[in-house]
Scaffold this motif. Structure first.
Motif, PDB file in Angstrom:
ATOM      1  N   UNK A   1       0.960  -0.761   0.394  1.00 32.99           N
ATOM      2  CA  UNK A   1      -0.081   0.236  -0.096  1.00 32.99           C
ATOM      3  C   UNK A   1       0.534   1.029   0.154  1.00 32.99           C
ATOM      4  N   UNK A   2       2.040   1.255   0.780  1.00 37.45           N
ATOM      5  CA  UNK A   2       2.763   2.641   0.315  1.00 37.45           C
ATOM      6  C   UNK A   2       3.417   2.346  -0.235  1.00 37.45           C
ATOM      7  N   UNK A   3       3.780   1.682  -1.243  1.00 32.04           N
ATOM      8  CA  UNK A   3       4.617   1.475  -2.892  1.00 32.04           C
ATOM      9  C   UNK A   3       3.437   2.407  -4.016  1.00 32.04           C
ATOM     10  N   UNK A   4       2.331   2.693  -3.652  1.00 28.77           N
ATOM     11  CA  UNK A   4       0.982   2.977  -4.177  1.00 28.77           C
ATOM     12  C   UNK A   4       0.808   4.354  -3.843  1.00 28.77           C
ATOM     13  N   UNK A   5       0.791   5.250  -2.893  1.00 27.49           N
ATOM     14  CA  UNK A   5       0.074   6.123  -2.244  1.00 27.49           C
ATOM     15  C   UNK A   5       1.759   6.438  -1.391  1.00 27.49           C
ATOM     16  N   UNK A   6       2.481   6.092  -1.330  1.00 25.45           N
ATOM     17  CA  UNK A   6       4.109   6.677  -1.006  1.00 25.45           C
ATOM     18  C   UNK A   6       3.771   7.602   0.396  1.00 25.45           C
ATOM     19  N   UNK A   7       2.706   7.478   1.063  1.00 24.42           N
ATOM     20  CA  UNK A   7       2.393   7.416   2.787  1.00 24.42           C
ATOM     21  C   UNK A   7       2.788   6.745   3.912  1.00 24.42           C
ATOM     22  N   UNK A   8       4.081   7.642   5.077  1.00 31.06           N
ATOM     23  CA  UNK A   8       4.196   6.130   5.249  1.00 31.06           C
ATOM     24  C   UNK A   8       4.240   6.821   7.390  1.00 31.06           C
TER      25      UNK A   8
END
Length: 235
Positions: A51-58
Motif C-alpha cells: 500500500x505504501x508503494x502505491x500512495x507513498x505515505x509512511x
C-alpha cells in the motif's frame, strides 16, 4: 443536486485496515464549487509495504506531521458529506473502509445519510470489455493526469470529478475518435451503442429562447416565406 467526489488511501486491503487519507471535492448542479475536504489521518497501525508503494505515505511521516486520528475528524468529515451523493470509483471498497471506521466509533454507516454512485460500475456499463481504471478513463477522455506519479486521495478525487462529468454529459464529441482499448488496430468506426448510451445518460441543460430571440426567428421565417415556397418550420 449536491455531489461529493471522494477517494481514500488506506493502510492496506482486508480486515482491520484503516484509512490514512481522505480527499473530497464538491460538485453542485454539475459544477465544481471549489470547496474540498482533505485530511491525512494517523491510522494507529502499521502500513502494508504494498500500500505504501502505491500512495507513498509512511507512518513515520504521519506521526511527524502530527496528523489526527479518525475520531478527531469524524464529525467534520460526516458534516461535509452529509446529504450528498458520493461519487466514488469502486465505491464498495471506500464505503467499506469508511463504515469500518464509523463502527469503531459507534456511529451510523454511510448509507444512512448519503447515497452513492460508483463510477467503476458506470464505466463498465458504458464501455463493456474495456479497461475501467481511473488512468484508462483519463486516457479515454483526454484528461491530463501526468502529475499523478503516486496515488493521493485529493488528487484522485479531483481527477475523478473531471472523468465523471465527461462520462455523464461533458464534451461527448471527444468520443468520436475514441476506440475501445480492447479493439486497438481493428479500425476507426464509431461504436453506435456506446454513443447511444452516452446520450441516454447525458444531463443536458434546457435553455429557452428569449422573447427577442423568438421575434427574430419569426422575422427570419417571414423572409424565407417571401423568397421561397414556405418555411419548412411552419409546415
Amino acid at each position: 443536486m449536491r455531489q461529493v467526489v471522494l477517494d481514500t488511501e488506506t493502510t492496506g486491503i482486508g480486515e482491520g485496515h484503516r484509512i490514512l487519507e481522505i480527499g473530497c471535492v464538491e460538485v453542485i448542479e454539475r459544477k465544481l464549487t471549489g470547496r474540498h475536504y482533505h485530511r491525512y489521518i494517523n491510522p494507529q497501525r502499521e502500513i502494508d509495504p504494498e500500500a505504501q508503494a502505491v500512495h507513498g505515505i509512511s507512518m513515520e511521516w504521519l506521526v511527524e506531521q502530527g496528523c489526527p486520528v479518525f475520531a478527531d475528524i469524524v464529525d467534520e468529515f460526516r458534516e461535509f458529506i452529509a446529504g450528498a451523493e458520493l461519487v466514488i470509483h469502486n465505491s464498495a471498497f471506500d464505503i467499506g473502509m469508511m463504515d469500518y471506521e464509523f463502527r469503531l466509533l459507534g456511529v451510523s454507516p454511510t448509507l444512512d445519510f448519503c447515497t452513492t454512485l460508483d463510477t467503476l460500475k458506470l464505466a463498465r456499463e458504458m464501455f463493456p470489455g474495456a479497461r475501467a481504471s481511473l488512468d484508462a478513463l483519463c486516457k479515454r477522455f483526454d484528461i491530463d493526469n501526468s502529475h499523478r506519479d503516486l496515488h493521493g486521495a485529493l488528487l484522485d478525487a479531483e481527477i475523478l470529478a473531471d472523468v465523471y462529468l465527461m462520462m455523464t454529459g461533458g464534451q461527448t464529441d471527444l468520443m468520436l475518435s475514441v476506440e475501445d482499448d480492447n479493439r486497438a488496430g481493428e479500425g476507426d468506426g464509431l461504436d453506435l451503442e456506446m454513443l447511444q448510451t452516452l446520450a441516454a445518460k447525458a444531463e443536458l441543460p434546457v435553455i429557452l429562447a428569449t422573447a427577442d430571440e423568438v421575434s427574430a426567428h419569426e422575422r427570419m421565417l417571414d423572409m424565407i416565406d417571401k423568397k421561397s415556397e414556405g418555411a419548412l418550420w411552419r409546415q
